[in-house]
Design a protein around this motif. Sequence first.
Motif, PDB file in Angstrom:
ATOM      1  N   ASN A  82      -1.306   4.909   8.669  1.00 57.20           N
ATOM      2  CA  ASN A  82      -2.430   5.914   8.097  1.00 57.20           C
ATOM      3  C   ASN A  82      -2.012   6.307   6.961  1.00 57.20           C
ATOM      4  N   LEU A  83      -2.478   5.927   5.688  1.00 59.37           N
ATOM      5  CA  LEU A  83      -2.378   6.210   4.443  1.00 59.37           C
ATOM      6  C   LEU A  83      -2.844   7.745   4.018  1.00 59.37           C
ATOM      7  N   GLU A  84      -4.045   7.965   4.596  1.00 53.79           N
ATOM      8  CA  GLU A  84      -4.569   9.323   4.437  1.00 53.79           C
ATOM      9  C   GLU A  84      -3.665  10.428   5.034  1.00 53.79           C
ATOM     10  N   LYS A  85      -3.416  10.110   6.140  1.00 57.51           N
ATOM     11  CA  LYS A  85      -2.562  11.168   7.151  1.00 57.51           C
ATOM     12  C   LYS A  85      -1.191  11.286   6.155  1.00 57.51           C
ATOM     13  N   GLU A 121       1.110  16.451   0.849  1.00 56.59           N
ATOM     14  CA  GLU A 121       0.424  17.397   0.123  1.00 56.59           C
ATOM     15  C   GLU A 121       0.302  18.781   0.627  1.00 56.59           C
ATOM     16  N   GLN A 136      -0.542  10.966   2.842  1.00 55.55           N
ATOM     17  CA  GLN A 136      -0.776  11.707   1.865  1.00 55.55           C
ATOM     18  C   GLN A 136      -1.064  13.219   2.151  1.00 55.55           C
ATOM     19  N   HIS A 137      -1.945  13.383   3.297  1.00 55.10           N
ATOM     20  CA  HIS A 137      -2.258  14.851   3.719  1.00 55.10           C
ATOM     21  C   HIS A 137      -0.849  15.679   4.154  1.00 55.10           C
ATOM     22  N   GLU A 138       0.022  14.741   4.681  1.00 55.88           N
ATOM     23  CA  GLU A 138       1.252  15.587   5.175  1.00 55.88           C
ATOM     24  C   GLU A 138       2.208  16.048   3.920  1.00 55.88           C
ATOM     25  N   LEU A 171       1.279   4.172  -2.783  1.00 51.77           N
ATOM     26  CA  LEU A 171       0.776   5.969  -2.422  1.00 51.77           C
ATOM     27  C   LEU A 171       2.009   6.359  -2.930  1.00 51.77           C
ATOM     28  N   GLU A 182       1.559   6.940  -6.612  1.00 43.96           N
ATOM     29  CA  GLU A 182       0.746   8.134  -6.942  1.00 43.96           C
ATOM     30  C   GLU A 182       0.929   9.265  -6.588  1.00 43.96           C
ATOM     31  N   ARG A 231       1.052  -1.122   0.126  1.00 42.97           N
ATOM     32  CA  ARG A 231      -0.128   0.060  -0.160  1.00 42.97           C
ATOM     33  C   ARG A 231       1.187   1.350   0.088  1.00 42.97           C
TER      34      ARG A 231
END
Length: 372
Positions: free
Chosen positions: A273-276, A282, A278-280, A206, A209, A202
């Motif tokens: 936490n993949l969402e975290k 970006e 990605q957020h960091e 990421l 991506e 995963r």
Amino acid sequence: MPSKSKVTNSKPKITNAQKEAAEAEIREKQKAVNYRTTEYPVEVLVQKYMKGREDDTNELFIPDYQREMIWDEERQSKFIESVFLGLPIPPVFVADINDQENEEDEARLEIIDGTQRIRTLTRFIKNELKLCELKKLSQLNDFKFEDLPLPRQRRFNRATVRIIELTEKADEETRRDIFERINTGSIQLNEMEKRRGIYPGRVTNLIEELSKLPKFRNLCSFSQAAIEQRDPQEFVLRFFAFLNKYKNFNSQLGVINFLDEYLKNANDDENINLEKMQHEFETMIEFVEKHFRDGFRSGKKLNQTTTRIKFESLSVGVALALREKNNLHYQGDDLLNSPKSNFQNYTKSDASSSNKKVVRRIEYVKDQLLGK
């Protein structure tokens, strides 16, 4: 028995127009690489490499993109044996560096190919290498340099190594390209391509991506060659690895092993936490775009990607500062460009990657942003 039909080659012949187009492409993309050839005694080469190495001012230095020491002691010993025997040794490729970001020209020499040879010669002369597994000169097994008679030490120090020196006109992309072609050829995989096959998961997905985000690629000004070598993916991996593990960096294991270990463990972590993540990433990109006009670009025309060391120092320093203060604002580029700033010294393209220096340059950026 039916007769075999005659096989004809239906492939169209290359036209004169295609030949002319191919020749034009070669001329357009051919890089003029000016170089000169010289020879240095072993003693001089080692001195150029050792003098000033601790504070990153040595004349002959190993750049960030180069590999770690990978020869085992048997292979190192065989190389030393070749020097004793007077056998032909492949030339060492170096480049005369003219740092466009600094006014002072230090005329340093970046090793493009030959780091294993230079390191081996250094280890032997410093009595850190005990010769082993020698077949031709078996009587030298268990010898260190200090065990040799003085006349033999002097003759070894006078043995010469051929140096092919690129002039200061060769830019970093050219040097990297030469390094890749010499060391891997066109059919072997680079480190990021290997990781994609060895460490699927995963986090690897990421990274793939995020590496394609237009804003990220624009801020880094990746060349097409860099994109083909998967530099964007490596930059993203470096961001996450150093962001989360920079204090645990072990210089003896090297950057490649550090990145490999992080990626493997991250993919195996079911709770990550993949969402975290990605957020960091970006959020860091948005901050850099807003507060640093040059982004991660370098060169007089800002059309080159900055070094990996500068990228990871700035990107990770920004992300760490945002972790402490998410509404952070920073005015001006003093952090990067001011003569009073230590950022340039801490992040020289040849800066070494000891744990102490990694922590220092990353936390320097963080603390400056937070006003500490």
